[in-house]
Design a protein around this motif. Structure first.
Motif, PDB file in Angstrom:
ATOM      1  N   ARG A 118       7.271 -36.706 -34.899  1.00  0.00           N
ATOM      2  CA  ARG A 118       6.598 -35.896 -33.362  1.00  0.00           C
ATOM      3  C   ARG A 118       6.881 -38.082 -32.848  1.00  0.00           C
ATOM      4  N   ILE A 119       7.072 -37.539 -31.118  1.00  0.00           N
ATOM      5  CA  ILE A 119       6.997 -37.919 -30.961  1.00  0.00           C
ATOM      6  C   ILE A 119       6.571 -37.506 -29.188  1.00  0.00           C
ATOM      7  N   ASP A 120       5.257 -38.304 -28.918  1.00  0.00           N
ATOM      8  CA  ASP A 120       4.410 -37.649 -27.899  1.00  0.00           C
ATOM      9  C   ASP A 120       3.774 -36.597 -28.412  1.00  0.00           C
ATOM     10  N   GLY A 121       3.397 -35.964 -30.293  1.00  0.00           N
ATOM     11  CA  GLY A 121       2.923 -35.513 -30.129  1.00  0.00           C
ATOM     12  C   GLY A 121       3.549 -33.891 -30.165  1.00  0.00           C
ATOM     13  N   ILE A 122       5.144 -34.039 -30.336  1.00  0.00           N
ATOM     14  CA  ILE A 122       6.226 -33.293 -30.106  1.00  0.00           C
ATOM     15  C   ILE A 122       7.447 -32.774 -31.199  1.00  0.00           C
ATOM     16  N   PRO A 123       7.058 -32.033 -32.083  1.00  0.00           N
ATOM     17  CA  PRO A 123       8.450 -32.204 -33.151  1.00  0.00           C
ATOM     18  C   PRO A 123       9.414 -32.643 -32.573  1.00  0.00           C
ATOM     19  N   VAL A 124      10.940 -33.900 -33.923  1.00  0.00           N
ATOM     20  CA  VAL A 124      11.201 -34.379 -32.769  1.00  0.00           C
ATOM     21  C   VAL A 124      12.338 -33.586 -33.025  1.00  0.00           C
ATOM     22  N   HIS A 125      12.183 -32.633 -33.886  1.00  0.00           N
ATOM     23  CA  HIS A 125      13.516 -31.043 -34.055  1.00  0.00           C
ATOM     24  C   HIS A 125      13.108 -29.810 -32.571  1.00  0.00           C
ATOM     25  N   GLU A 126      12.355 -30.461 -32.180  1.00  0.00           N
ATOM     26  CA  GLU A 126      11.599 -29.143 -31.104  1.00  0.00           C
ATOM     27  C   GLU A 126      12.367 -29.227 -30.524  1.00  0.00           C
ATOM     28  N   ALA A 127      13.119 -30.899 -29.817  1.00  0.00           N
ATOM     29  CA  ALA A 127      12.963 -31.262 -28.332  1.00  0.00           C
ATOM     30  C   ALA A 127      14.512 -30.713 -28.023  1.00  0.00           C
ATOM     31  N   ASN A 128      15.118 -31.545 -27.851  1.00  0.00           N
ATOM     32  CA  ASN A 128      16.310 -31.216 -26.526  1.00  0.00           C
ATOM     33  C   ASN A 128      16.950 -33.310 -27.300  1.00  0.00           C
ATOM     34  N   LEU A 129      18.237 -32.534 -27.774  1.00  0.00           N
ATOM     35  CA  LEU A 129      18.772 -33.798 -28.916  1.00  0.00           C
ATOM     36  C   LEU A 129      19.299 -34.926 -28.290  1.00  0.00           C
ATOM     37  N   LYS A 130      19.528 -34.038 -27.009  1.00  0.00           N
ATOM     38  CA  LYS A 130      20.090 -35.017 -25.604  1.00  0.00           C
ATOM     39  C   LYS A 130      19.035 -35.833 -25.316  1.00  0.00           C
ATOM     40  N   ASP A 131      18.029 -35.405 -25.122  1.00  0.00           N
ATOM     41  CA  ASP A 131      16.786 -35.404 -24.088  1.00  0.00           C
ATOM     42  C   ASP A 131      16.036 -36.755 -25.318  1.00  0.00           C
ATOM     43  N   LEU A 132      15.596 -36.544 -26.541  1.00  0.00           N
ATOM     44  CA  LEU A 132      15.667 -36.583 -27.080  1.00  0.00           C
ATOM     45  C   LEU A 132      16.078 -38.375 -27.417  1.00  0.00           C
ATOM     46  N   ARG A 133      17.755 -38.553 -28.131  1.00  0.00           N
ATOM     47  CA  ARG A 133      18.342 -39.606 -27.778  1.00  0.00           C
ATOM     48  C   ARG A 133      18.156 -40.818 -26.759  1.00  0.00           C
ATOM     49  N   ALA A 134      18.309 -40.019 -25.355  1.00  0.00           N
ATOM     50  CA  ALA A 134      17.937 -40.751 -24.487  1.00  0.00           C
ATOM     51  C   ALA A 134      16.806 -41.639 -24.106  1.00  0.00           C
ATOM     52  N   GLN A 135      15.917 -41.509 -24.769  1.00  0.00           N
ATOM     53  CA  GLN A 135      14.043 -42.192 -25.281  1.00  0.00           C
ATOM     54  C   GLN A 135      14.051 -43.083 -25.652  1.00  0.00           C
ATOM     55  N   ILE A 136      15.353 -43.091 -26.388  1.00  0.00           N
ATOM     56  CA  ILE A 136      15.570 -44.154 -27.892  1.00  0.00           C
ATOM     57  C   ILE A 136      17.141 -45.329 -27.274  1.00  0.00           C
ATOM     58  N   GLY A 137      16.533 -46.365 -27.891  1.00  0.00           N
ATOM     59  CA  GLY A 137      17.697 -47.562 -27.138  1.00  0.00           C
ATOM     60  C   GLY A 137      17.360 -48.375 -29.189  1.00  0.00           C
ATOM     61  N   ILE A 138      18.998 -48.719 -29.479  1.00  0.00           N
ATOM     62  CA  ILE A 138      18.897 -49.086 -30.482  1.00  0.00           C
ATOM     63  C   ILE A 138      20.017 -49.869 -30.180  1.00  0.00           C
ATOM     64  N   VAL A 139      19.824 -51.439 -31.071  1.00  0.00           N
ATOM     65  CA  VAL A 139      20.282 -52.732 -31.628  1.00  0.00           C
ATOM     66  C   VAL A 139      20.056 -52.671 -32.455  1.00  0.00           C
ATOM     67  N   THR A 140      21.656 -52.884 -32.988  1.00  0.00           N
ATOM     68  CA  THR A 140      22.544 -53.483 -34.827  1.00  0.00           C
ATOM     69  C   THR A 140      22.491 -54.282 -34.798  1.00  0.00           C
ATOM     70  N   GLN A 141      22.144 -55.486 -35.832  1.00  0.00           N
ATOM     71  CA  GLN A 141      23.428 -56.130 -35.908  1.00  0.00           C
ATOM     72  C   GLN A 141      24.493 -56.068 -35.468  1.00  0.00           C
ATOM     73  N   GLU A 142      25.342 -55.466 -35.628  1.00  0.00           N
ATOM     74  CA  GLU A 142      26.626 -54.835 -34.661  1.00  0.00           C
ATOM     75  C   GLU A 142      27.164 -54.518 -34.184  1.00  0.00           C
ATOM     76  N   THR A 143      26.699 -55.746 -33.138  1.00  0.00           N
ATOM     77  CA  THR A 143      26.706 -55.370 -31.304  1.00  0.00           C
ATOM     78  C   THR A 143      28.407 -55.675 -31.251  1.00  0.00           C
ATOM     79  N   ILE A 144      28.395 -54.297 -30.678  1.00  0.00           N
ATOM     80  CA  ILE A 144      29.633 -53.650 -29.594  1.00  0.00           C
ATOM     81  C   ILE A 144      30.117 -53.540 -28.409  1.00  0.00           C
ATOM     82  N   LEU A 145      30.893 -55.277 -27.808  1.00  0.00           N
ATOM     83  CA  LEU A 145      31.308 -55.482 -26.458  1.00  0.00           C
ATOM     84  C   LEU A 145      32.225 -55.555 -26.047  1.00  0.00           C
ATOM     85  N   PHE A 146      32.096 -55.116 -25.108  1.00  0.00           N
ATOM     86  CA  PHE A 146      33.954 -54.315 -24.456  1.00  0.00           C
ATOM     87  C   PHE A 146      34.468 -56.136 -23.867  1.00  0.00           C
ATOM     88  N   ASP A 147      36.361 -56.528 -23.506  1.00  0.00           N
ATOM     89  CA  ASP A 147      36.462 -57.343 -23.096  1.00  0.00           C
ATOM     90  C   ASP A 147      36.719 -56.698 -21.505  1.00  0.00           C
TER      91      ASP A 147
END
Length: 219
Positions: free
Chosen positions: A46-75
């Motif tokens: 749940r995020i803010d009490g709302i089960p993630v499977h009930e949320a709109n996937l696009k809205d859900l992912r817009a709320q989450i930023g992910i930084v991994t060790q494999e940073t992809i930068l463009f030229d």
């Protein structure tokens, strides 16, 4: 068997939580349940009490930023690499994300500021500089949750210090989940949990034992 068993974790808004544990113990699996890269076979996220499977996937992912060790930068320029996080953003918003991710010290030292090209896969920059640009890109999306998955694994001490400074500035502004092995990164967290055998164990925060800064003057 299952990667995670009976894991129960509540993270308050604005908290910085660290997950530690041996490679392959399920840390990435756990955080990947948030943006629904996987769905659990039992239980509920749940995020803010709302089960993630009930949320709109696009809205859900817009709320989450992910930084991994494999940073992809463009030229392309530093600016364009940050803008990629949210192409509709204004210049002011890009600059604010850069400030919050501690990218301004980079911008001020490179030859063409924001317009400096980073080279193929960011080769003109150090690992720490790439990480901070990736963090600015994630912050530009204005997420409520930031996940740093081994984001500092390849950094030297100086670069890691920049990343930690950036994290310190974000404390309280958004919820952060850190996966790391390094004590310096873990020291930023309010709470630490160890994952082993598919279960989560709270680690009593070590911050309490840090020497307190002295107040007043000394002769």
């Amino acid at each position: 068997g299952p990667a995670l068993k009976g894991v129960n974790l509540t993270v308050e808004a604005g908290e910085v939580v660290a997950l530690v544990g041996q490679n392959g113990c399920g840390k990435s699996t756990l955080v990947n349940l948030l943006p629904r890269l996987y769905d659990p076979q039992g239980g509920e996220i749940r995020i803010d009490g709302i089960p993630v499977h009930e949320a709109n996937l696009k809205d859900l992912r817009a709320q989450i930023g992910i930084v991994t060790q494999e940073t992809i930068l463009f030229d392309d320029s530093i600016y364009e690499n940050i803008l990629y996080g949210m192409p509709t953003a204004t210049r002011t918003e890009v600059e604010e994300a850069a400030r919050r991710a501690y990218v301004m010290p980079i911008v001020e030292t490179v030859p063409h500021g924001f317009e400096t090209r980073v080279g193929e896969k960011g080769k003109e920059l150090s690992g720490g500089q790439r990480q901070r640009i990736a963090m600015a890109r994630a912050i530009l999306r204005d997420p409520s949750i930031l996940i740093l998955d081994e984001a500092n694994a390849q950094l030297d001490q100086q670069a890691e210090k920049g990343l930690i400074d950036a994290l310190q500035r974000l404390k309280g502004l958004l919820t952060v989940v850190i996966i790391s092995h390094r004590p310096s990164m873990l020291a930023v967290a309010d709470l630490q949990y160890e994952l082993s055998g598919g279960r989560l164990h709270r680690i009593v925060e070590t911050n309490r034992f840090m020497p307190q800064p002295r107040t007043g003057t000394q002769a």
